[in-house]
Motif scaffolding. Sequence first.
Motif, PDB file in Angstrom:
ATOM      1  N   GLY A  41       0.827  -1.194   0.000  1.00 38.10           N
ATOM      2  CA  GLY A  41       0.000   0.000   0.000  1.00 38.10           C
ATOM      3  C   GLY A  41       0.863   1.247   0.000  1.00 38.10           C
ATOM      4  N   VAL A  42       0.325   2.331   0.564  1.00 33.64           N
ATOM      5  CA  VAL A  42       1.023   3.610   0.585  1.00 33.64           C
ATOM      6  C   VAL A  42       2.186   3.539   1.565  1.00 33.64           C
ATOM      7  N   GLN A  43       3.357   3.916   1.114  1.00 29.75           N
ATOM      8  CA  GLN A  43       4.523   3.904   1.985  1.00 29.75           C
ATOM      9  C   GLN A  43       4.437   5.046   2.984  1.00 29.75           C
ATOM     10  N   ASP A  44       4.948   4.787   4.174  1.00 30.72           N
ATOM     11  CA  ASP A  44       4.935   5.772   5.259  1.00 30.72           C
ATOM     12  C   ASP A  44       6.221   6.581   5.193  1.00 30.72           C
ATOM     13  N   ILE A  45       6.129   7.855   4.845  1.00 32.62           N
ATOM     14  CA  ILE A  45       7.305   8.709   4.737  1.00 32.62           C
ATOM     15  C   ILE A  45       7.611   9.315   6.102  1.00 32.62           C
ATOM     16  N   VAL A  46       8.871   9.217   6.505  1.00 34.55           N
ATOM     17  CA  VAL A  46       9.326   9.813   7.756  1.00 34.55           C
ATOM     18  C   VAL A  46       9.844  11.215   7.454  1.00 34.55           C
ATOM     19  N   VAL A  47       9.338  12.224   8.179  1.00 35.86           N
ATOM     20  CA  VAL A  47       9.727  13.614   7.963  1.00 35.86           C
ATOM     21  C   VAL A  47      10.286  14.199   9.251  1.00 35.86           C
ATOM     22  N   THR A  48      10.941  15.340   9.111  1.00 33.56           N
ATOM     23  CA  THR A  48      11.547  16.005  10.273  1.00 33.56           C
ATOM     24  C   THR A  48      11.011  17.426  10.429  1.00 33.56           C
ATOM     25  N   ALA A  49       9.725  17.616  10.129  1.00 33.63           N
ATOM     26  CA  ALA A  49       9.123  18.939  10.205  1.00 33.63           C
ATOM     27  C   ALA A  49       9.137  19.500  11.620  1.00 33.63           C
ATOM     28  N   GLN A  50       9.224  18.635  12.639  1.00 36.54           N
ATOM     29  CA  GLN A  50       9.308  19.076  14.031  1.00 36.54           C
ATOM     30  C   GLN A  50      10.678  18.760  14.632  1.00 36.54           C
ATOM     31  N   ARG A  51      11.694  18.651  13.749  1.00 37.81           N
ATOM     32  CA  ARG A  51      13.082  18.430  14.124  1.00 37.81           C
ATOM     33  C   ARG A  51      13.322  17.092  14.804  1.00 37.81           C
ATOM     34  N   ARG A  52      12.452  16.144  14.544  1.00 39.53           N
ATOM     35  CA  ARG A  52      12.664  14.762  14.956  1.00 39.53           C
ATOM     36  C   ARG A  52      11.963  13.872  13.943  1.00 39.53           C
ATOM     37  N   GLY A  53      12.479  12.650  13.759  1.00 41.79           N
ATOM     38  CA  GLY A  53      11.892  11.756  12.788  1.00 41.79           C
ATOM     39  C   GLY A  53      10.519  11.278  13.207  1.00 41.79           C
ATOM     40  N   GLU A  54       9.494  11.567  12.394  1.00 41.35           N
ATOM     41  CA  GLU A  54       8.119  11.174  12.677  1.00 41.35           C
ATOM     42  C   GLU A  54       7.431  10.789  11.372  1.00 41.35           C
ATOM     43  N   SER A  55       6.446   9.947  11.484  1.00 40.04           N
ATOM     44  CA  SER A  55       5.615   9.643  10.331  1.00 40.04           C
ATOM     45  C   SER A  55       4.912  10.906   9.859  1.00 40.04           C
ATOM     46  N   LEU A  56       4.875  11.093   8.549  1.00 37.25           N
ATOM     47  CA  LEU A  56       4.166  12.231   7.974  1.00 37.25           C
ATOM     48  C   LEU A  56       2.738  12.311   8.484  1.00 37.25           C
ATOM     49  N   GLN A  57       2.116  11.151   8.715  1.00 37.88           N
ATOM     50  CA  GLN A  57       0.712  11.108   9.115  1.00 37.88           C
ATOM     51  C   GLN A  57       0.513  11.425  10.592  1.00 37.88           C
ATOM     52  N   LYS A  58       1.595  11.593  11.355  1.00 41.18           N
ATOM     53  CA  LYS A  58       1.488  11.898  12.781  1.00 41.18           C
ATOM     54  C   LYS A  58       1.842  13.354  13.095  1.00 41.18           C
ATOM     55  N   VAL A  59       2.273  14.100  12.099  1.00 40.70           N
ATOM     56  CA  VAL A  59       2.734  15.466  12.323  1.00 40.70           C
ATOM     57  C   VAL A  59       1.578  16.443  12.137  1.00 40.70           C
ATOM     58  N   PRO A  60       1.245  17.270  13.148  1.00 38.68           N
ATOM     59  CA  PRO A  60       0.120  18.210  13.017  1.00 38.68           C
ATOM     60  C   PRO A  60       0.501  19.483  12.256  1.00 38.68           C
ATOM     61  N   ILE A  61       1.059  19.287  11.077  1.00 39.48           N
ATOM     62  CA  ILE A  61       1.506  20.373  10.208  1.00 39.48           C
ATOM     63  C   ILE A  61       1.216  19.950   8.771  1.00 39.48           C
TER      64      ILE A  61
END
Length: 726
Positions: A41-61
């Motif tokens: 399915g859809v791959q889970d991209i890890v982002v650092t929008a809050q200066r720590r590695g988090e799932s894109l789907q968990k970041v409130p931005i």
Amino acid sequence: MMKASIVRLIVTTALATALPGQLFAQSGNGPADSAEVSADGVQDIVVTAQRRGESLQKVPIAVAAISGDSLVRSGISDVGSLPAVAPGLIMTMSRASVTPYLRGVGTQSGDIGGSGAVAIYVDGVNYAAPAAGLFALNNVERIEVIKGPQGTLFGRNATGGLIHIITRDPSFTPVLEANLGYGNYKTVTGSAYASTGLTDKLAVDLSVYGSHQGDGFGTNLVTGEDAYFRREIALRSKLLWKPADGTKLTLAGDYSNNHNDAGQVKTIAPGTRAIGGVPQRGSIYDTQINLPTKVRAPQWGVSLKIEQDLGAMALTSLSAFRYVKSRANFDQDVTPAPVIDAVFAEATDTFQQEITLGGSLDWLDYTGGVFYMNSSAKSLPIQIRSAALGAQRLDRFVNQGLSSYAVFAQGTAKITPSTRLTMGARYTIDKITVAGRDVAAGGNTAVTPGTNIRSANQDDSYKVPTWRVAIDQDLADGIMVYGSYSRGYKSAQYASQSFTAPPVRPEKMDAFEVGLKSSLFDRQLQLNLSAFHYNYRDIQLIIVQVGTPVIINAAGAKIKGLDFESTWVPRFANNHFTLRAAASFLDGHYTSFQNAPFYSPNPAGGLIVTRGDATGFDTIRSPKFSANVTADYKIPSSIGEFAVGATYFHSSRFNFDPDGHSVQRAYDLLTAQLTYTEPSERWWLRAWGKNLTKTKYYVSWTSQSLGDSIVPGAPRTYGVTIGYKM
């Protein structure tokens, strides 16, 4: 000597932060170790929008995250092409620099010493100089386009958002990748990436990129030279050292030389007449400037990041020095006559140091730190010449300085098992200076050559708090909603072309946003929505009179809109088909703008510039609707894999100037490619095409008393690329 001392300072400062311990798998300050987590399915991209590695789907931005593979499939090869995969983003060209607009918020001026309302970062390092922002996207792991004010965690405050480009880290396992391509306009491109472990604790990589467009998209009808071309070379290398458990050091260096005339070479806007009554001739890719095309923008940088595990928390130091120099001929009247010509020679060096401390408790994730930046931007000088206006023959020497200090902290607390509250704040002190003088050049008819015509030496400082508050709630497994309130700030600045004027006031932005992030139908569909409302004050806008840019403050604007992003990977297609769609709906208008520039045609050629009330007018670079759709389909076979992909982009009309005089009509772009990979997956061959419908559109439009001038977007390009991967 100064540059060598700064490099030594980087090493000394960063090493002072190294302490023994266990390094977190993903530090609070840097890119995540892996951009994507493999799954059906859809791959889970890890982002650092809050200066720590988090799932894109968990970041409130609201974040548009694009992997390196997705960039290739969409035909995105440079920063200026990013709008095709990130609706709501517009890239305009100005004096060989790129000036991004995001959700209608951006910076018109590409002036030295200025800062962007949408900041550009590479591996956590701010590319502060406007001329540093236009470069090729090689060796990219992923790109994060973070929407909305950045007033807490990232180095330089930005009102509109930021573009964070994360490049690959060295691998201890040997890697070798290379490709070579040829396209129309005699364009040759090539890139190579190699990485290996030198020891069990030391790894290194090297990335090389080159592009040479032999023929321009058009011709200079006066000199016979090519017009609108791009030629570039870029190198980047990282040295990764893990001397002990819990300690990680990454030393990075890069060099590039960009020979791109877009932004410097301009064309008279179709249907208009420049000063002297000169009309547009030829195609929009032809120009009539009297100066030969000479554009060079070399830049280099070095950075050192140290990540240290302290047990319950991680300490990170990021030190960086960057230098960019640009030199270009600039015909400001865009006509065959030498009305006002200039040679812009500018250089900017920037040092930044950031130290962050981050960690997690059972109920709290937190990050805090300090940031320092020192920047010096100077003209070398700017040579202004005019055959018609003798008093305009002068050399301009300007030095703009910035010292920025900040302390910041942000934490996310678990209020309940499904509810989280995020609060962050930043306190910034910016000190800006300008020292400038105009010296009469030979042939000046007003004063004796060598005479100081005017001079100024000014400074100012600003102390500004910014903040962010957000709450997010899990509604069900894979479904999260959030709401946030943020304050953003963009520094005040002087204008190098009007250095005797006081600085424009800082911009401030209050942003309210609500959003939904969801993974549905057993990860087959990812759907994200966000709605926002901006209160935007003291907007910094630029007007040009007789070739001289003047920066002014518009009183304010309100911008509201809706972003939509989705990815569909249906299971019935065995994960061979992916459909991505994104859209941006935008409505922005000035709430008060009493001194706006208004332009009307001058019967003799050029424009008559007056001042008027633009209250209620649309904000510039704000298309009501923009969208993109990307489809990829893989076809396995006994002789290898075939993959076909296409990206369609649409933008509705928008204005380049507040009064609506300069308009970009609605336009569409289509990119497609077909790739064959042989069974061993080492060799591949790709046929590609961009702007297949031959759409004519503009990446810049400048209105001034000398007339209307434009920079066209690229015409249809196509070619083939062969690649190897070990």
